[in-house]
Design an enzyme around this catalytic site. Structure first.
Site, PDB file in Angstrom:
ATOM      1  N   CYS A 362     -28.771 -40.860   9.384  1.00 15.17           N
ATOM      2  CA  CYS A 362     -28.839 -40.002   8.193  1.00 15.17           C
ATOM      3  C   CYS A 362     -28.224 -38.635   8.429  1.00 15.17           C
ATOM      4  O   CYS A 362     -28.266 -37.788   7.530  1.00 15.17           O
ATOM      5  CB  CYS A 362     -30.288 -39.839   7.743  1.00 15.17           C
ATOM      6  SG  CYS A 362     -31.355 -38.989   8.941  1.00 15.17           S
ATOM      7  N   ILE A 569      -1.486 -15.882  35.272  1.00 12.79           N
ATOM      8  CA  ILE A 569      -0.758 -14.899  34.457  1.00 12.79           C
ATOM      9  C   ILE A 569      -1.678 -14.172  33.489  1.00 12.79           C
ATOM     10  O   ILE A 569      -1.224 -13.309  32.733  1.00 12.79           O
ATOM     11  CB  ILE A 569       0.366 -15.581  33.669  1.00 12.79           C
ATOM     12  CG1 ILE A 569      -0.196 -16.712  32.806  1.00 12.79           C
ATOM     13  CG2 ILE A 569       1.442 -16.102  34.599  1.00 12.79           C
ATOM     14  CD1 ILE A 569       0.843 -17.382  31.929  1.00 12.79           C
ATOM     15  N   GLN A 571      -6.218 -13.476  32.233  1.00 13.92           N
ATOM     16  CA  GLN A 571      -7.648 -13.731  32.379  1.00 13.92           C
ATOM     17  C   GLN A 571      -8.318 -13.500  31.034  1.00 13.92           C
ATOM     18  O   GLN A 571      -8.120 -12.461  30.406  1.00 13.92           O
ATOM     19  CB  GLN A 571      -8.260 -12.813  33.448  1.00 13.92           C
ATOM     20  CG  GLN A 571      -9.766 -12.922  33.579  1.00 13.92           C
ATOM     21  CD  GLN A 571     -10.198 -14.190  34.284  1.00 13.92           C
ATOM     22  OE1 GLN A 571      -9.470 -14.708  35.133  1.00 13.92           O
ATOM     23  NE2 GLN A 571     -11.362 -14.708  33.916  1.00 13.92           N
ATOM     24  N   ARG A 573     -12.104 -14.317  28.508  1.00 15.85           N
ATOM     25  CA  ARG A 573     -13.549 -14.408  28.660  1.00 15.85           C
ATOM     26  C   ARG A 573     -13.993 -15.845  28.921  1.00 15.85           C
ATOM     27  O   ARG A 573     -15.128 -16.088  29.294  1.00 15.85           O
ATOM     28  CB  ARG A 573     -14.251 -13.866  27.417  1.00 15.85           C
ATOM     29  CG  ARG A 573     -13.868 -14.579  26.138  1.00 15.85           C
ATOM     30  CD  ARG A 573     -14.762 -14.156  24.978  1.00 15.85           C
ATOM     31  NE  ARG A 573     -14.911 -12.732  24.856  1.00 15.85           N
ATOM     32  CZ  ARG A 573     -14.086 -11.943  24.172  1.00 15.85           C
ATOM     33  NH1 ARG A 573     -13.036 -12.474  23.556  1.00 15.85           N
ATOM     34  NH2 ARG A 573     -14.288 -10.653  24.082  1.00 15.85           N
ATOM     35  N   TRP A 574     -13.116 -16.812  28.701  1.00 16.40           N
ATOM     36  CA  TRP A 574     -13.467 -18.212  28.910  1.00 16.40           C
ATOM     37  C   TRP A 574     -12.837 -18.784  30.174  1.00 16.40           C
ATOM     38  O   TRP A 574     -13.113 -19.911  30.534  1.00 16.40           O
ATOM     39  CB  TRP A 574     -13.008 -19.047  27.717  1.00 16.40           C
ATOM     40  CG  TRP A 574     -11.739 -18.552  27.108  1.00 16.40           C
ATOM     41  CD1 TRP A 574     -11.616 -17.784  25.995  1.00 16.40           C
ATOM     42  CD2 TRP A 574     -10.416 -18.761  27.598  1.00 16.40           C
ATOM     43  NE1 TRP A 574     -10.302 -17.503  25.758  1.00 16.40           N
ATOM     44  CE2 TRP A 574      -9.540 -18.097  26.720  1.00 16.40           C
ATOM     45  CE3 TRP A 574      -9.873 -19.441  28.685  1.00 16.40           C
ATOM     46  CZ2 TRP A 574      -8.160 -18.097  26.890  1.00 16.40           C
ATOM     47  CZ3 TRP A 574      -8.510 -19.447  28.857  1.00 16.40           C
ATOM     48  CH2 TRP A 574      -7.675 -18.782  27.960  1.00 16.40           C
ATOM     49  N   VAL A 577      -5.695 -18.075  32.963  1.00 15.09           N
ATOM     50  CA  VAL A 577      -4.490 -18.714  32.438  1.00 15.09           C
ATOM     51  C   VAL A 577      -3.464 -18.759  33.561  1.00 15.09           C
ATOM     52  O   VAL A 577      -3.170 -17.737  34.183  1.00 15.09           O
ATOM     53  CB  VAL A 577      -3.932 -17.954  31.221  1.00 15.09           C
ATOM     54  CG1 VAL A 577      -2.716 -18.682  30.660  1.00 15.09           C
ATOM     55  CG2 VAL A 577      -4.994 -17.802  30.147  1.00 15.09           C
ATOM     56  N   ASP A 683     -10.892 -14.677  17.303  1.00 18.42           N
ATOM     57  CA  ASP A 683     -10.507 -13.702  18.330  1.00 18.42           C
ATOM     58  C   ASP A 683      -9.076 -13.227  18.097  1.00 18.42           C
ATOM     59  O   ASP A 683      -8.298 -13.094  19.042  1.00 18.42           O
ATOM     60  CB  ASP A 683     -10.652 -14.328  19.719  1.00 18.42           C
ATOM     61  CG  ASP A 683     -10.700 -13.265  20.820  1.00 18.42           C
ATOM     62  OD1 ASP A 683     -10.977 -12.091  20.488  1.00 18.42           O
ATOM     63  OD2 ASP A 683     -10.458 -13.603  21.983  1.00 18.42           O
TER      64      ASP A 683
END
EC number: 2.7.11.1
Length: 873
Positions: A362, A569, A571, A573-574, A577, A683
């Site tokens: 449901c 290359i 940085q 908050r998660w 990179v 963001d």
């Protein structure tokens, strides 16, 4: 418990039926005395039943099947008793009724049966009676109930109950054929008795000629000796084969003659079987059959018996499909699975939540602790089929998916032949030509065999236990009341499958409309749990293939071993990179999260699904994702050039009105595309926008949602805020920030993205943030109250057109902020700088820019002077 009271009520009823003439001769006094005695006896039964019902609702778990069955049994009895009281009172003329007789039935009992909240009951005046409410029209009664604090659902439930009661009592206790009422908006068992239960009251005692409406409520077969209280309700109930589940096999029994003739119903051969009469609502095109006489022997065994009746062979009119009722509901046990959401409200306690559970039947969403208070689960028949375009995805070059053909189970009744199949609707021109053919909305068989099940763009073949994501079915607002499930009946029904084609409704998942969520997103959220490599191809006696969403996930899965990781290359908050290579230069976003946490993994896969459906020149190209823990990463194309943050702050770059307009238009195109896809960036800032040779690319959309589960080392009593982040936050988000609350719990919306674009637009004009050299505490107050934005708009001189765009994006009320489509129109109205390069002022202006490091002046356009070090900002 109330057997003695039932016998007394039965004796009183027999006296009433046998001595009608004597009562008439005795005058009004005897009628009043008899009515009072009947109402008083019934009131004792009502008090006893309400006491038991109160205990079941407060002390027992309402999600338990046994509790649900007992609650429905008591609710059925209470409704019968109250209607019997009303009929007894109406048997006396209004002038002869006493005050004691007029007090029946009690209004408070009626409200409690339908589970009206106590705070609403307290607001209702004591002098209001059920008779007074019956005399009001629908609009006035609904308005009064709302004024007393009743919810929309409670108003609708009470209105339906009152409408049925009016039809019963408006005939003065005489039941006629047209007084029946079939519910079209059934309710949950926890909210009160089923409305279809009331419909049978209007048909009790009627003549046995002609077809009647069928109540699909699972009313208990009681061994009550009161014939007047049980006969009228029992003869209109559908045998649901103990479990309460209405299957095609049960539908056959609608039109099946009794196996025991009427003359032998007292013979002691074997318990008779009592199928109901045909229904006008379920089979509108069937010929009329004589009404079948109800057998009274072995009544107590009918509710717990499975009747194997032989369906009668008949011919349907050519090309006439069966019409499935829209108010049929199946009572099942909740099938909860752990879920995580970016922003969700518990359906039980109405509080916000991130992690919780969701029923696969449901789609009820609630906290884990709220499952005990959750309403009973329902599976609804989905009445209308609506086509949805299949999204095109690239073939999986890394993980080919084996899509073997799967057997299909028939869902058409045996009476429908191949020649009588409804005509199929044509798919959209953009759909795959090998897509599954859809039947008409009224057809009971929307699932047909696909011609090319191995195609990469064709979803798996649908089966009765699985939804095809290209088909979406609009749900009704609620589900009908039905009898509780029985495991014995389930196994018996599946064992009989070779004899009767039964739809495996325990595997089918009904959809419910959710505000602000598309059906594609709902499918993704429901099936994003596991990758197809870990799913079993067979589940139970009815096969169920991997969902289309999980197939999509595997098609975008990139083995981490195939990716060449380069230098970092950036940085976020998660996570970090990295530059890397995978069939060319790519950007690899490594997520620093616990991949073994199933809640975090589901959230990550959901973001992958958001990336998967994006294709736009101003949005970063998604190439795949590494979804094998502990290596979780999102792989996109490598963005060349510089971030917009560094580009606008470089004093060596020249920014005129034409270039700023072009950059803003590119950003608006990309953001408008994301919003059209239902994706909120959350963001948007100049550091997440890349600019290279006049081309703008937006990155990192959606990743903000998982930042709350990545940064788990945060302190509960502190807020870690950066200056560049606060400048892009809308006031409604800043006001919701408290220590300990994750960023993914903040109220991000499309309007918040528009506010963030306003800050980017300001950076393009002023080459800096609107608030500088101020602590975070001051920024929180200035942005949250709107005072800081008003001061900036009043002090800066950017020209009329530029200021209008800025003030529109920075509107304090999110409803006043324009969409990106409107922002594009506002940018088109900006003045254009059309000056030839041979103009004498061109060289002087260029030298002035390089020497004084200030922006060119556009006094002739009314844009004022823009300097990088303006003290007013």
């Amino acid at each position: 418990m109330d057997r003695a009271a039932l016998r007394a009520a039965a004796m009183g009823e027999k006296k009433e039926g046998g001595g009608g003439g004597a009562a008439a001769d005795g005058g009004a006094g005897a009628a009043v005395s008899r009515a009072l005695q009947q109402c008083g006896q019934l009131q004792k039964l009502i008090d006893i039943s309400i006491g038991s019902l109160r205990g079941l609702r407060t002390k027992c778990s309402v999600s338990n099947d046994l509790t649900q069955q007992e609650i429905r049994t008591l609710e059925a009895k209470l409704v019968k008793y109250i209607c019997k009281q009303q009929q007894s009172k109406l048997s006396v003329t209004p002038s002869d009724r006493t005050a004691e007789l007029n007090s029946y039935p009690r209004f408070s009992d009626w409200l409690y049966i339908f589970n009206v909240r106590p705070e609403v009951v307290q607001e209702i005046p004591q002098e209001l009676t059920l008779d007074a409410l019956l005399e009001m029209d629908e609009a006035k009664a609904k308005e009064m109930l709302r004024r007393w604090g009743a919810s929309t659902e409670e108003c609708s439930r009470l209105q339906q109950a009152l409408t049925c009661l009016r039809k019963v009592t408006g005939l003065g206790g005489e039941h006629k054929m047209d007084s029946g009422w079939s519910s079209t908006d059934a309710r949950d068992s926890s909210l009160g008795p089923p409305m279809d239960m009331l419909s049978s009251l209007g048909r009790a005692g009627a003549s046995t000629q002609g077809p009647r409406s069928i109540s699909v409520s699972a009313l208990p077969a009681s061994d009550s000796p009161v014939p007047g209280l049980s006969e009228g309700l029992s003869d209109s109930c559908i045998p649901l084969h103990t479990s309460g589940r209405l299957t095609p096999r049960a539908l056959h029994s609608f039109i099946t003659p009794p196996t025991t003739p009427q003359l032998r119903r007292h013979a002691k051969l074997k318990p008779p079987r009592t199928p109901p009469p045909p229904s006008r609502k379920v089979f509108q095109l069937l010929p009329s059959f004589p009404t079948l006489t109800r057998s009274k022997s072995h009544e107590s065994q009918l509710g717990n018996r499975i009747d194997d009746v032989t369906p009668m062979k008949f011919e349907l009119p050519h090309g006439s499909p069966q019409l499935v009722r829209r108010d049929i509901g199946l009572s099942v046990t909740h099938r909860f699975s752990t879920k995580s959401w970016l922003s969700q409200v518990c359906n039980v306690c109405q509080k916000s939540m991130i992690f919780g559970v969701k029923c696969k039947h449901c789609r009820l969403k609630c906290h884990n602790k709220c499952t005990k208070e959750a309403p009973a689960c329902r599976i609804t028949f989905l009445p209308l089929a609506r086509l949805r375009r299949t999204e095109s995805v690239p073939s999986d070059i890394n993980n080919p998916v084996d899509r073997a053909a799967e057997p299909h189970f028939g869902t058409l009744p045996k009476a429908l032949t191949k020649k009588e199949h409804p005509p199929a609707m044509n798919l959209d021109s953009s759909s795959n030509p090998s897509s599954t053919t859809s039947s008409t909305p009224s057809s009971p068989a929307p699932f047909l065999t696909s011609s090319n099940p191995s195609s990469a763009t064709t979803p798996p073949n649908p089966s009765p236990g699985q939804r095809d994501s290209r088909f979406s079915f609009p749900d009704i607002s609620a589900c009908s009341q039905a009898a509780p499930l029985s495991s014995t009946a389930d196994s018996t029904r599946l064992d009989d499958q070779p004899k009767t084609d039964v739809l495996g409704v325990h595997e089918a998942e009904a959809e419910e409309p959710e505000a602000g969520k598309s059906e594609a997103e709902d499918d993704e959220e429901d099936e994003v749990d596991d990758l197809p490599s870990s799913r079993r191809p067979w589940r139970g006696p009815i096969s169920r293939k991997a969902s289309q969403t999980s197939v999509y996930l595997q098609e975008w899965d990139i083995p981490f071993e195939q990716v060449e990781l380069g230098e970092p290359i950036g940085q976020g908050r998660w996570g970090r990179v990295h530059r890397g290579r995978w069939h060319g230069e790519v950007a690899i976003r490594l997520l620093e999260m616990d991949g073994h946490n199933q809640d975090h993994l589901k959230l990550f896969k959901k973001e992958v699904m958001n990336y998967r459906q994006t294709r736009h020149e101003n949005v970063v190209l998604f190439m795949g994702a590494c979804m094998n823990p502990p290596h979780l990463a999102i792989i996109t194309s490598f963005c060349k050039g510089r971030t917009l943050h560094s580009f606008v702050r470089d004093p060596k770059t020249s920014l005129d009105i034409n270039k700023t307009r072009q950059i803003a238009q590119e950003i608006i195109k990309g953001m408008g595309y994301l919003h059209a896809k239902g994706i909120v960036h959350k963001d948007l800032k100049s550091k997440n926008v890349f600019y290279d040779n006049g081309k703008v690319v937006i990155t990192d959309f959606g990743l903000f949602g998982i930042s709350g589960v990545v940064r788990e080392e945060r302190r509960e009593n502190q807020l870690k805020l950066s200056h560049d982040w606060l400048c892009y936050l809308a006031p409604e988000i800043v006001r919701e920030m408290i220590p300990g609350r994750d960023e993914d719990q903040l109220p991000f919306s499309k309007a918040a993205d528009v506010y963030a674009f306003g800050t980017v637009w300001y950076e393009l004009q002023a080459r800096d943030w609107p608030f500088k050299h101020q602590p975070a505490e001051a920024l929180i107050w200035q942005i949250g109250s709107g005072e800081g934005v008003r001061r900036v708009l009043a002090s800066v001189s950017l020209g009329k057109e530029v200021g209008e765009i800025l003030s529109a994006c920075w509107a304090f009320d999110l409803q006043e902020r324009p969409s990106f489509s409107l922002l594009m129109d506002m940018l088109e109205r900006l003045p254009k700088l059309n000056r030839r390069l041979s103009h004498p002022g061109h060289f002087w202006k260029s030298a002035d820019i390089n020497s004084s490091k200030v922006m060119p002046r556009f006094e002739r356009f009314g844009l004022g002077t823009l300097e990088s070090g303006n003290p007013k900002m």
